[in-house]
Design a protein around this motif. Structure first.
Motif, PDB file in Angstrom:
ATOM      1  N   PRO A 119     119.269  61.049  36.528  1.00  0.00           N
ATOM      2  CA  PRO A 119     118.835  59.935  37.054  1.00  0.00           C
ATOM      3  C   PRO A 119     119.086  60.516  38.757  1.00  0.00           C
ATOM      4  CG  PRO A 119     121.084  59.827  36.365  1.00  0.00           C
ATOM      5  CD  PRO A 119     120.377  60.759  35.560  1.00  0.00           C
ATOM      6  N   GLU A 120     119.608  61.774  39.090  1.00  0.00           N
ATOM      7  CA  GLU A 120     119.670  62.113  40.147  1.00  0.00           C
ATOM      8  C   GLU A 120     118.357  62.658  40.783  1.00  0.00           C
ATOM      9  OE1 GLU A 120     120.781  63.575  37.656  1.00  0.00           O
ATOM     10  OE2 GLU A 120     119.994  65.475  37.510  1.00  0.00           O
TER      11      GLU A 120
ATOM     12  N   TRP B  48     115.627  61.031  41.208  1.00  0.00           N
ATOM     13  CA  TRP B  48     114.883  59.990  41.783  1.00  0.00           C
ATOM     14  C   TRP B  48     115.897  58.835  42.689  1.00  0.00           C
ATOM     15  CZ3 TRP B  48     109.738  60.786  41.651  1.00  0.00           C
ATOM     16  CH2 TRP B  48     109.076  59.540  42.084  1.00  0.00           C
ATOM     17  N   ASP B  49     115.078  58.341  43.597  1.00  0.00           N
ATOM     18  CA  ASP B  49     115.919  57.471  44.383  1.00  0.00           C
ATOM     19  C   ASP B  49     116.134  56.408  43.761  1.00  0.00           C
ATOM     20  OD1 ASP B  49     116.306  58.093  47.118  1.00  0.00           O
ATOM     21  OD2 ASP B  49     114.179  58.296  47.485  1.00  0.00           O
ATOM     22  N   ARG B  50     117.178  55.697  44.042  1.00  0.00           N
ATOM     23  CA  ARG B  50     117.972  54.425  43.678  1.00  0.00           C
ATOM     24  C   ARG B  50     118.016  53.442  44.642  1.00  0.00           C
ATOM     25  NH1 ARG B  50     123.215  54.223  40.163  1.00  0.00           N
ATOM     26  NH2 ARG B  50     122.083  52.114  39.962  1.00  0.00           N
TER      27      ARG B  50
ATOM     28  N   TRP C 210     117.361  51.771  34.597  1.00  0.00           N
ATOM     29  CA  TRP C 210     116.899  53.045  33.827  1.00  0.00           C
ATOM     30  C   TRP C 210     117.267  54.293  34.767  1.00  0.00           C
ATOM     31  CZ3 TRP C 210     115.812  55.247  29.718  1.00  0.00           C
ATOM     32  CH2 TRP C 210     115.066  56.623  29.596  1.00  0.00           C
ATOM     33  N   LEU C 211     117.260  54.267  36.099  1.00  0.00           N
ATOM     34  CA  LEU C 211     117.807  55.401  36.898  1.00  0.00           C
ATOM     35  C   LEU C 211     119.185  55.615  36.655  1.00  0.00           C
ATOM     36  CD1 LEU C 211     115.666  54.931  39.958  1.00  0.00           C
ATOM     37  CD2 LEU C 211     115.320  56.659  38.224  1.00  0.00           C
ATOM     38  N   GLU C 212     120.011  54.502  36.561  1.00  0.00           N
ATOM     39  CA  GLU C 212     121.290  54.690  36.463  1.00  0.00           C
ATOM     40  C   GLU C 212     122.065  55.000  34.926  1.00  0.00           C
ATOM     41  OE1 GLU C 212     125.335  51.581  36.012  1.00  0.00           O
ATOM     42  OE2 GLU C 212     123.482  50.731  36.199  1.00  0.00           O
TER      43      GLU C 212
ATOM     44  N   ARG D 252     111.556  52.830  27.909  1.00  0.00           N
ATOM     45  CA  ARG D 252     111.164  53.147  29.252  1.00  0.00           C
ATOM     46  C   ARG D 252     109.544  53.178  28.846  1.00  0.00           C
ATOM     47  NH1 ARG D 252     109.272  52.816  33.482  1.00  0.00           N
ATOM     48  NH2 ARG D 252     109.159  54.404  35.073  1.00  0.00           N
TER      49      ARG D 252
ATOM     50  N   LEU E  58     114.008  49.274  36.545  1.00  0.00           N
ATOM     51  CA  LEU E  58     113.847  50.595  37.151  1.00  0.00           C
ATOM     52  C   LEU E  58     115.301  51.139  37.263  1.00  0.00           C
ATOM     53  CD1 LEU E  58     112.192  53.070  37.819  1.00  0.00           C
ATOM     54  CD2 LEU E  58     112.113  51.896  40.319  1.00  0.00           C
ATOM     55  N   ASP E  59     115.856  50.263  38.235  1.00  0.00           N
ATOM     56  CA  ASP E  59     117.262  50.773  38.739  1.00  0.00           C
ATOM     57  C   ASP E  59     118.304  50.964  37.306  1.00  0.00           C
ATOM     58  OD1 ASP E  59     119.057  51.105  41.186  1.00  0.00           O
ATOM     59  OD2 ASP E  59     120.285  49.660  40.133  1.00  0.00           O
TER      60      ASP E  59
ATOM     61  N   VAL F 163     112.377  60.032  34.584  1.00  0.00           N
ATOM     62  CA  VAL F 163     112.282  58.985  34.939  1.00  0.00           C
ATOM     63  C   VAL F 163     110.927  58.033  34.669  1.00  0.00           C
ATOM     64  CG1 VAL F 163     111.033  59.559  37.270  1.00  0.00           C
ATOM     65  CG2 VAL F 163     112.434  57.530  37.262  1.00  0.00           C
TER      66      VAL F 163
END
Length: 276
Positions: free
Chosen positions: A245-246, A248-250, A238-240, A61, A235-236, A36
């Motif tokens: 991605p699992e 870190w909180d989305r 990138w997490l997707e 990133r 950020l969202d 992340v």
């Protein structure tokens, strides 16, 4: 006390929990190694100019995180020849400072392990163990002070504001970038939505309170600029799309869209006529 009244259990030491979470997150160095983040930085990134509709690379990133430092440095006086970073982490921010303005650059971090890493990464910098509320430097030593995504960890923003005013010379400039709660009432919902608040790693400091503490410490030209539009969606995304991605909180984007928190660039100036 009435002998029939059972003794109350001591109140939980939330400060101790917070300190333990900081140690767990930063002393091991594992946080910076999570997909992340990357590149040695530990921040959510400033994604302006990075296309979000297609794939994102690790280079994108890292570029977003470097851009957040550039945003903060752009807000500081370009003529300052001495800079102090609070929450220096692994030293990559100091490298960015030195790249932009070769000069004296010092950094403080609460974790000795991070200070050791910073010394290896940026040998031209000066790094010391210390807290935001008790800086190990003399009065008026610096012309510029910055902090990137660290103030959400500070126990006492008033103590930080007073120490920042102390170590800055008259006319010195401060710039802080991180996420703040909209107000005190947001804290319970932030803890429900986001694990870092629930665990006590991040503290829900209201943005208005921080601005008040800076003014009380004697700063002038105190201002907060919302930059969340260039933080949360990138950020969202990138997490997707990014790796793991699992891990870190989305819910950051959810919290921002609900008005519970936002990402701010806060700037202030120590008046030129003030004492050192």
């Amino acid at each position: 006390m009435d002998p029939a009244t059972p003794p109350q259990a001591p109140a939980p030491d939330h400060r101790a929990d917070h300190r333990a979470e900081l140690r767990r997150a930063y002393a091991t160095g594992e946080l910076a190694g999570l997909p992340v983040f990357g590149g040695g930085f530990i921040n959510f990134g400033f994604w302006r100019g990075i296309p979000l509709h297609g794939p994102l690379s690790a280079e994108d990133r890292v570029a977003s995180q470097a851009a957040l430092y550039d945003l903060v440095l752009d807000a500081l006086s370009p003529t300052g020849r001495s800079t102090l970073e609070i929450g220096c982490g692994q030293g990559v921010g100091a490298l960015r400072v030195l790249l932009r303005a070769p000069s004296r650059c010092a950094g403080v971090d609460q974790e000795p392990e991070q200070v050791g890493r910073a010394r290896l990464a940026a040998p031209e910098g000066e790094f010391a163990v210390g807290s935001a509320g008790a800086l190990p430097f003399g009065d008026g030593e610096f012309e510029r002070l910055l902090s990137v995504e660290a103030a959400q960890h500070f126990d006492d923003l008033g103590a930080f504001a007073r120490e920042a005013a102390r170590v800055l010379s008259p006319g010195g400039r401060l710039a802080v970038a991180t996420f703040f709660a909209a107000d005190a009432s947001a804290a319970p919902e932030l803890s429900r939505l986001l694990a870092t608040f629930a665990r006590g790693l991040d503290l829900p400091h209201p943005i208005g309170g921080f601005l008040d503490r800076l003014r009380e410490a004697g700063f002038g030209d105190v201002a907060a600029t919302s930059v969340g539009e260039h933080v949360w969606r990138g950020l969202d995304r990138w997490l997707e799309l990014g790796p793991a991605p699992e891990r870190w909180d989305r819910n950051w984007l959810v919290a921002a869209e609900r008005g519970l928190l936002d990402y701010h660039l806060v700037t202030a100036t120590k008046p030129a006529g003030s004492g050192v």
